[in-house]
Scaffold this active site. Structure first.
Site, PDB file in Angstrom:
ATOM      1  N   CYS A 123       1.166  -0.429  -0.919  1.00 55.17           N
ATOM      2  CA  CYS A 123      -0.297  -0.532  -0.912  1.00 55.17           C
ATOM      3  C   CYS A 123      -0.772  -1.389  -2.089  1.00 55.17           C
ATOM      4  O   CYS A 123      -0.600  -2.606  -2.080  1.00 55.17           O
ATOM      5  CB  CYS A 123      -0.923   0.855  -0.897  1.00 55.17           C
ATOM      6  SG  CYS A 123      -2.672   0.851  -0.422  1.00 55.17           S
ATOM      7  N   HIS A 222       1.524   3.531   3.411  1.00 55.21           N
ATOM      8  CA  HIS A 222       2.087   4.516   2.488  1.00 55.21           C
ATOM      9  C   HIS A 222       3.313   5.191   3.106  1.00 55.21           C
ATOM     10  O   HIS A 222       3.219   6.296   3.647  1.00 55.21           O
ATOM     11  CB  HIS A 222       1.025   5.557   2.115  1.00 55.21           C
ATOM     12  CG  HIS A 222       0.031   5.063   1.132  1.00 55.21           C
ATOM     13  ND1 HIS A 222       0.183   5.237  -0.226  1.00 55.21           N
ATOM     14  CD2 HIS A 222      -1.111   4.354   1.313  1.00 55.21           C
ATOM     15  CE1 HIS A 222      -0.842   4.669  -0.850  1.00 55.21           C
ATOM     16  NE2 HIS A 222      -1.635   4.121   0.049  1.00 55.21           N
ATOM     17  N   GLU A 224       5.671   6.734   1.714  1.00 53.99           N
ATOM     18  CA  GLU A 224       6.048   8.004   1.079  1.00 53.99           C
ATOM     19  C   GLU A 224       5.453   9.194   1.814  1.00 53.99           C
ATOM     20  O   GLU A 224       5.940  10.329   1.668  1.00 53.99           O
ATOM     21  CB  GLU A 224       5.616   8.010  -0.391  1.00 53.99           C
ATOM     22  CG  GLU A 224       4.136   8.244  -0.647  1.00 53.99           C
ATOM     23  CD  GLU A 224       3.270   7.000  -0.489  1.00 53.99           C
ATOM     24  OE1 GLU A 224       2.062   7.071  -0.835  1.00 53.99           O
ATOM     25  OE2 GLU A 224       3.788   5.961  -0.030  1.00 53.99           O
TER      26      GLU A 224
END
Length: 256
Positions: A123, A222, A224
């Site tokens: 990001c 994202h 994660e």
């Protein structure tokens, strides 16, 4: 009585050390309120550990980049906007930058690239990569695409289609992925010397890379927060390959 035979145990390879750039934000915990804290969402180190790496949190620090000498990979985390002065633009009123993060992360990033340390930008991290490579950003994406789908509401992730350039690192890492999450109001306008290899359905840049280096990848979403955080896994794998390649070199072989 026969003495027990000695057995040589094979040395266990150490986990690759992945530096994760940190936020500096007011935070609340226990009895403390609004204390400036160095932090990263736990999803980042959890994903690094799940992939076989060890996360090392990197607070903003632009004094030097000596830490790169002990890192096997660098993960530029998400967060606030990159300062427009870094790419020669005046700030939009809606831009919220963090000059300390910009200075510290660009210092470490430059050293990591020079040393060919694997790098993943997430990001904001992808946007910082683009700026480091001479690119520019859109400071408020809804003004460009005409909608808020990439950040539907405060604290709400959007979901949208994505496609990747055939034969690219992004396509290899993300084979079969056709939808991602997102939470950003800025985006890459000009990737500079990077190659764009991923796009959203509305044309927003979703992945960039540097084919001249072993592993430099930026993703606008994202990973994660995904159940299958492939870009982070690929970063740790690239770092592990670097550890194996460097095993036995002076100054780097003692930890294996």
């Amino acid at each position: 009585m026969r003495a027990p035979q000695s057995r040589t145990q094979p040395a266990r390879s150490r986990r690759p050390l992945i530096g994760v750039s940190a936020y500096v934000e007011p935070a609340d915990w226990a009895v403390w309120r609004g204390v400036r804290a160095v932090l990263v969402p736990e999803a980042y180190p959890r994903a690094v550990a799940a992939a076989g790496g060890r996360a090392v949190v990197l607070p903003p620090d632009d004094v030097d980049a000596d830490v790169v000498a002990v890192l096997d990979g660098l993960l530029l985390a998400g967060g606030a906007d990159v300062g427009p002065g870094r790419y020669g633009q005046p700030p939009d009123p809606r831009t919220e930058d963090r000059p300390d993060r910009d200075a510290g992360e660009l210092t470490v990033l430059a050293a990591a690239l020079a040393a060919e340390v694997p790098v993943l930008g997430v990001c904001r991290g992808m946007q910082l990569l683009a700026v480091a490579y001479g690119g520019t950003l859109y400071q408020h994406l809804p003004d460009v695409v005409g909608h808020e789908a990439h950040r539907p509401a405060p604290g709400v992730y959007g979901a949208h289609a994505v496609r990747f350039a055939p034969g690219s690192l992004a396509a290899s890492v993300l084979a079969g992925v056709d939808q991602v999450n997102s939470y950003h109001h800025q985006a890459v306008a000009d990737p500079g010397r990077l190659t764009v290899t991923g796009w959203a359905g509305d044309g927003v840049v979703e992945a960039v890379e540097d084919p001249a280096l072993p592993f430099v990848l930026g993703v606008q979403w994202h990973p994660e927060n995904e159940p299958d955080p492939r870009p982070i896994t690929a970063l740790v794998q690239a770092a592990a390959r670097r550890v194996r390649r460097d095993r036995g070199r002076p100054g780097r072989g003692g930890c294996d």
